[in-house]
Design a protein around this motif. Sequence first.
Motif, PDB file in Angstrom:
ATOM      1  N   ASP A   4       0.808  -1.215   0.000  1.00 48.27           N
ATOM      2  CA  ASP A   4       0.000   0.000   0.000  1.00 48.27           C
ATOM      3  C   ASP A   4       0.844   1.270   0.000  1.00 48.27           C
ATOM      4  N   LEU A   5       1.918   1.239   0.787  1.00 49.72           N
ATOM      5  CA  LEU A   5       2.539   2.518   1.128  1.00 49.72           C
ATOM      6  C   LEU A   5       4.060   2.402   1.186  1.00 49.72           C
ATOM      7  N   SER A   6       4.756   3.346   0.544  1.00 50.19           N
ATOM      8  CA  SER A   6       6.207   3.431   0.714  1.00 50.19           C
ATOM      9  C   SER A   6       6.537   4.794   1.300  1.00 50.19           C
ATOM     10  N   VAL A   7       7.223   4.798   2.425  1.00 52.31           N
ATOM     11  CA  VAL A   7       7.703   6.061   2.980  1.00 52.31           C
ATOM     12  C   VAL A   7       9.183   6.176   2.627  1.00 52.31           C
ATOM     13  N   VAL A   8       9.543   7.257   1.942  1.00 52.97           N
ATOM     14  CA  VAL A   8      10.926   7.413   1.476  1.00 52.97           C
ATOM     15  C   VAL A   8      11.608   8.537   2.268  1.00 52.97           C
ATOM     16  N   ILE A   9      12.712   8.211   2.908  1.00 54.09           N
ATOM     17  CA  ILE A   9      13.391   9.210   3.755  1.00 54.09           C
ATOM     18  C   ILE A   9      14.861   9.362   3.351  1.00 54.09           C
ATOM     19  N   PRO A  10      15.225  10.540   2.799  1.00 52.75           N
ATOM     20  CA  PRO A  10      16.637  10.778   2.486  1.00 52.75           C
ATOM     21  C   PRO A  10      17.361  11.213   3.746  1.00 52.75           C
ATOM     22  N   VAL A  11      18.525  10.656   4.007  1.00 52.43           N
ATOM     23  CA  VAL A  11      19.266  11.071   5.198  1.00 52.43           C
ATOM     24  C   VAL A  11      20.726  11.338   4.885  1.00 52.43           C
ATOM     25  N   ILE A  32      -2.255   2.375  11.149  1.00 55.11           N
ATOM     26  CA  ILE A  32      -3.221   2.584  10.051  1.00 55.11           C
ATOM     27  C   ILE A  32      -3.533   1.327   9.264  1.00 55.11           C
ATOM     28  N   LYS A  33      -2.987   0.201   9.654  1.00 55.25           N
ATOM     29  CA  LYS A  33      -3.377  -1.089   9.068  1.00 55.25           C
ATOM     30  C   LYS A  33      -3.254  -1.116   7.547  1.00 55.25           C
ATOM     31  N   LYS A  34      -2.130  -0.678   7.054  1.00 55.76           N
ATOM     32  CA  LYS A  34      -1.843  -0.826   5.630  1.00 55.76           C
ATOM     33  C   LYS A  34      -0.490  -1.506   5.530  1.00 55.76           C
ATOM     34  N   THR A  35      -0.270  -2.220   4.427  1.00 55.16           N
ATOM     35  CA  THR A  35       1.065  -2.800   4.255  1.00 55.16           C
ATOM     36  C   THR A  35       2.003  -1.669   3.841  1.00 55.16           C
ATOM     37  N   TYR A  36       3.194  -1.690   4.402  1.00 51.71           N
ATOM     38  CA  TYR A  36       4.093  -0.568   4.133  1.00 51.71           C
ATOM     39  C   TYR A  36       5.551  -0.999   4.080  1.00 51.71           C
ATOM     40  N   GLU A  37       6.360  -0.121   3.523  1.00 55.12           N
ATOM     41  CA  GLU A  37       7.812  -0.254   3.612  1.00 55.12           C
ATOM     42  C   GLU A  37       8.374   1.127   3.927  1.00 55.12           C
ATOM     43  N   VAL A  89       1.084   4.146  -2.989  1.00 56.52           N
ATOM     44  CA  VAL A  89       1.256   5.553  -2.627  1.00 56.52           C
ATOM     45  C   VAL A  89       2.664   5.722  -2.066  1.00 56.52           C
ATOM     46  N   VAL A  90       3.325   6.808  -2.469  1.00 49.49           N
ATOM     47  CA  VAL A  90       4.684   7.050  -1.998  1.00 49.49           C
ATOM     48  C   VAL A  90       4.695   8.355  -1.200  1.00 49.49           C
TER      49      VAL A  90
END
Length: 316
Positions: A4-11, A32-37, A89-90
């Motif tokens: 469902d969801l990818s959270v992308v974090i540049p560090v 939020i009960k969605k599959t994520y990475e 969704v990203v």
Amino acid sequence: MDIDLSVVIPVYNEETNIKILIPQVKSVLDKIKKTYEIILVDDGSSDGTFKTLKKLAEQDPNIKLIRFRRNFGQTAALSAGFDLARGKVVIPMDGDLQNDPEDIPRLLEKMEEGYDVVSGWRENRKDRFLTRKLPSYLANKLISITTRVHLHDYGCTLKAYKKEILDGIQLYGEMHRFIPALASWMGVRVAEIKVNHRPREHGNSKYGLSRTIKVLLDLINVKFLLSYSTKPLHLFGSIGLFFMVCSLFLLIVSLSFKFTYHTLLSNNSTFLLSIIFFLVGIILICMGLLGEIMVRMYYESQHKPIYVIAEKVNFE
Ligand code: UDP
Ligand code: MG
């Protein structure tokens, strides 16, 4: 297998921040009960950032890491994350704790109303006024007028994108703030919500006032790409023709001087100006024509479409 969801974090050198941020992000996403990475892109950090990230990733298969060989910049880091993201969704966000993960569910809620892009607006931005907030206020106004994608805060990293929107965009330079504008040619629906912004507690900001100049140059670039990338002759040619018309007018003026007052053309600055304008006009038109050839090379060699279809009916 899509998620469902990818959270992308540049560090980039965010050792202390990342230790606090990742648990925060996870606790929000677990609710939020969605599959994520969570995709973390280490942009060539020279402190212990990657070691810390690796430890976190060992404990959780949903945390994925990319490590750059050197510092390529925030846009490149985001771009790498987008390329490998599998979520429908990203959501990109900063790794310095300035964005609040609690805003993620609200971005998603807004997106479910039918938007392709939901942009965060740091209404109460916690940065220095003179070097950050003021230039960014002016830049935002200007970007809004020029690109006709009306947002209050282009620079906020925290936004939500449908994956297919990002797939259609190639990022260069420092262009990540222009994704909503670049995507507007596809006819995307963009919404904006207010998000929380927190002061930077650990580590240093990687940018200063000089970024404003780069943003202005990028804006010219984006405006050109959006309005004229398939018709450069229309831009260069019309300015060129304008110069040619001025040149003709100046020629008539100088000739009338010659015949009424018998002044020498070689002494006449209007005549000189007419010649300069003529040359500028010719050069601009030639540039437009060159542009047309390059556009054909660009689109045809890469089979890039010049349109995006929303739906087809009764086609096989
Ligand atoms: N960042 C990065 N590469 C860079 C500069 C910054 O990955 O070359 C990351 C940085 O670690 C942070 C985010 O981009 O997670 C935003 O950077 P920063 O907080 O310095 O920008 P500001 O909030 O001051 O605009
Ligand atoms: Mg920051």
